[in-house]
Design an enzyme around this catalytic site. Sequence first.
Site, PDB file in Angstrom:
ATOM      1  N   HIS A 253      76.973  25.976  50.368  1.00 33.81           N
ATOM      2  CA  HIS A 253      77.121  26.937  51.468  1.00 33.81           C
ATOM      3  C   HIS A 253      75.903  27.845  51.628  1.00 33.81           C
ATOM      4  CE1 HIS A 253      78.496  29.924  48.366  1.00 33.81           C
ATOM      5  NE2 HIS A 253      77.921  30.772  49.214  1.00 33.81           N
ATOM      6  N   ASP A 302      81.454  22.401  47.207  1.00 30.38           N
ATOM      7  CA  ASP A 302      80.389  23.398  47.390  1.00 30.38           C
ATOM      8  C   ASP A 302      79.328  23.256  46.299  1.00 30.38           C
ATOM      9  OD1 ASP A 302      78.989  25.506  48.426  1.00 30.38           O
ATOM     10  OD2 ASP A 302      80.335  27.062  47.662  1.00 30.38           O
ATOM     11  N   ASP A 398      83.597  40.934  38.419  1.00 30.78           N
ATOM     12  CA  ASP A 398      83.578  39.708  39.205  1.00 30.78           C
ATOM     13  C   ASP A 398      82.147  39.371  39.584  1.00 30.78           C
ATOM     14  OD1 ASP A 398      84.500  37.516  40.569  1.00 30.78           O
ATOM     15  OD2 ASP A 398      85.360  38.629  42.257  1.00 30.78           O
ATOM     16  N   SER A 404      76.114  33.759  44.552  1.00 33.35           N
ATOM     17  CA  SER A 404      76.467  32.390  44.931  1.00 33.35           C
ATOM     18  C   SER A 404      75.408  31.391  44.487  1.00 33.35           C
ATOM     19  CB  SER A 404      76.647  32.287  46.448  1.00 33.35           C
ATOM     20  OG  SER A 404      77.806  32.956  46.865  1.00 33.35           O
TER      21      SER A 404
END
Length: 466
Positions: A253, A302, A398, A404
């Site tokens: 992505h 992904d 987190d 990413s």
Amino acid sequence: MVSQALRLLCLLLGLQGCLAAGGVAEASGGETRDXXWKPGPHRVFITQEEAHGVLHRRRRANAFLEELRPGSLERECKEEQCSFEEAREIFKDLERTKLFWISYSDGDQCASSPCQNGGSCKDQLQSYICFCLPAFEGRNCETYKDDQLICVNENGGCEQYCSDHTGTKRSCRCHEGYSLLADGVSCTPTVEYPCGKIPILEKRNASKPQGRIVGGKVCPKGECPWQVLLLVNGAQLCGGTLINTIWVVSAAHCFDKIKNWRNLIAVLGEHDLSEHDGDEQSRRVAQVIIPSTYIPGTTNHDIALLRLHQPVVLTDHVVPLCLPERAFSERTLAFVRFSLVSGWGQLLDRGATALELMVLNVPRLMTQDCLQQSRKVGDSPNITEYMFCAGYSDGSKDSCKGDSGGPHATHYRGTWYLTGIVSWGQGCASVGHFGVYTRVSQYIEWLQKLMRSEPRPGVLLRAPFP
């Protein structure tokens, strides 16, 4: 008249001349008187040597009146048959007597050396016990314990890769850049910079990173040496993971909206974005390969494989993360509770990105547990078999936007492996939500096939999957 006692003695001994006329005086009243006894020309008693020749009984020893001599095992029980009590008189100890009697009464059951592979034998009554060396088991130590090892059980005892074989014991193997030691289970590096090792820590004689992204801590310089920073037009795009000198793994992505591919740069050895310390290496990304099943704007499949224009140089600050074998990843690494995620993402949801590389220790969850926790807050995420959840439901820690494509790295017996890719989540560190990661084990064969194949023209390629 000769006394009855003397007559009886004479009869028992069978002596000749025992009652000769002149030998004993006879009392008129029928009783003998010691005072009236006078020795005659004949003897009542014979010498020891004569008596020894007269007394005939079953021989039990070497000499007359042997019971008056100290007990001898050789004399009592080897030359002649002995009883348990006689053996006990010799040993003066009940337990020692019992041990002797077991062998003496029914033979030595260990005489045939029944214990194999260096085992020692202990005789028992009509039986025996084998005491085996640590590597063997069985009644006769005939079974090599490793024969019972299987890879699904503690990785078969192997440090890295394990293979089961029908009819034979499992075997251990090592990743490229390592060799198997003589013990058959351990791996040792054969190159200066093997994958999955952290040179900074190795030289410091430490084993794990000190750093523990949202709620994380700074990864000390050099302790996340496989981390890649992806830039497009000089701006931060995503993270990635170096898996060898020319290939990087990231998230598909990240490239949904790329237009100028020539300005896509991978930076290795980066730590603090605000300064240049000389350990950084920049390489242009020559090619991005994504699965044919990936649909832009969605989260399934992904993953992306990036080929660098030129190989990087491995240093203390640039080292690849091991891409594990699929079976090892699924049956062993997937059950390691905690793993590390790293990146320069936002420190808070909608907050500023980090200048220094951050790292976070996250627990992995079973998919069912992840779904149950999410449903409690009214969410029903679509977690496929190509994903997994990791993180904390309390909203404290987190991965976040900007992380990413970065690594989910799992440590096992001294080596680090790529097990996940930071993919997506409901916000960052939201209560009741977890980070979702691409399950790398599903793509091992796909990645390896692409890395072995000849380069194809084009910058963005879609490769068939599976």
